[in-house]
Scaffold this active site. Structure first.
Site, mmCIF file in Angstrom:
data_model
loop_
_atom_site.group_PDB
_atom_site.id
_atom_site.type_symbol
_atom_site.label_atom_id
_atom_site.label_comp_id
_atom_site.label_asym_id
_atom_site.label_seq_id
_atom_site.Cartn_x
_atom_site.Cartn_y
_atom_site.Cartn_z
ATOM 1 N N MET A 1 -7.906 9.759 8.176
ATOM 2 C CA MET A 1 -8.312 10.201 6.837
ATOM 3 C C MET A 1 -9.425 11.249 6.905
ATOM 4 O O MET A 1 -10.388 11.221 6.142
ATOM 5 C CB MET A 1 -8.766 8.993 6.003
ATOM 6 N N LYS B 1 -3.758 3.208 -2.567
ATOM 7 C CA LYS B 1 -4.923 4.043 -2.837
ATOM 8 C C LYS B 1 -4.740 5.391 -2.154
ATOM 9 O O LYS B 1 -4.261 5.487 -1.039
ATOM 10 C CB LYS B 1 -6.204 3.400 -2.310
ATOM 11 N N ASP C 1 0.811 -1.207 0.000
ATOM 12 C CA ASP C 1 0.000 0.000 0.000
ATOM 13 C C ASP C 1 0.850 1.267 0.000
ATOM 14 O O ASP C 1 2.077 1.229 0.179
ATOM 15 C CB ASP C 1 -0.926 0.016 1.219
#
Length: 258
Positions: free
Chosen positions: A172, A59, A37
């Site tokens: 996030m 991502k 990741d």
């Protein structure tokens, strides 16, 4: 026909390579292919053999290098070919990492897998900033949520998040900071509640912006802080004044680092 391989869903930890578990290191050392990741450090990635295939499948918000269904297909394809696959995920595989979904895919395909927990940034980033997310008589518990989900979902329990005795940790969530602050104030959290924005927690790039619910949006705009950021809301943020211990330049505890 090649015997089926095995997939290891490994948590790489929050950034500091010294926080990788011993089991995670063992899995990486035997990998044929690593699907990694965005926030995985190169020091962790390089624990895999030199001839291991390393495929970036990270991502970012509105920018997915590889779709989740493609990641699933890669894991299955390589395992069915007899390879040892390490799915290397930032933090912990089961904490907002879609590791549960990937495990379900592997189970349906009859592929053996192992989950290797990792240290979540939800706990590690505050700790490296000197913030204990629970503290006797100050914070009786904590909640960990993602910024997008807590703002977008009509089922978000804002009254619970607004309780003064609870620490709220938001991953996030920087792009939704204004909405998050607005909801917490609307449901009764005091404007004086301290807030910390911790960027690149546990790494040499770590920086922290402090404020309160009344002024943290302005502080974020003034400093220009950008993701990845862990947001901590609660009285425990005050503890950073006395408990900050980590030196981002690497001087602190350098002799003890792996």
């Amino acid at each position: 026909m090649n015997p089926r391989g095995r997939v290891f869903l490994v948590g790489a930890g929050p950034g500091d390579p010294g926080l990788l578990t011993l089991r995670g290191k063992q899995c990486l050392e035997r990998a044929d292919v690593v699907l990694y990741d965005r926030l995985v450090s190169s020091a962790v990635l390089n624990l895999s053999p030199p001839n291991a295939e390393k495929l970036y499948v990270g991502k970012e918000r509105e920018n997915h290098a590889v779709r989740q269904d493609e990641i699933n297909e890669l894991m299955v394809e390589r395992a069915l070919a007899g390879q040892t696959v390490v799915r290397l995920k930032g933090g912990d595989p089961f904490v907002f990492g879609r590791g549960g979904e990937e495990a379900e895919v592997l189970r349906r395909q009859g592929i053996e897998f192992e989950v290797v927990p990792g240290v979540s940034s939800a706990i590690a980033a505050p700790a490296y900033a000197g913030i204990p997310i629970t503290y006797r008589e100050v914070a009786t518990g904590f909640h960990v949520v993602t910024g997008h989900e807590c703002v977008a979902s009509p089922k978000t329990p804002w009254p619970l998040f607004a309780a003064q005795t609870q620490t709220l940790v938001i991953l996030m969530g920087l792009s939704h900071l204004t909405e998050i602050v607005g909801n917490l104030l609307q449901y009764g959290r005091s404007p004086k509640t301290p807030v910390a924005l911790i960027r690149w927690g546990t790494t040499a790039r770590q920086e922290t912006v402090f404020g309160t619910l009344a002024d943290i949006v302005g502080a974020a705009q003034e400093t220009g802080i950008e993701p990845p950021v862990v947001i901590v809301v609660g009285e425990v943020v005050h503890k950073a004044q006395d408990l900050a211990w980590f030196s981002p330049d690497g001087a602190s505890l350098a002799s003890m680092r792996v």
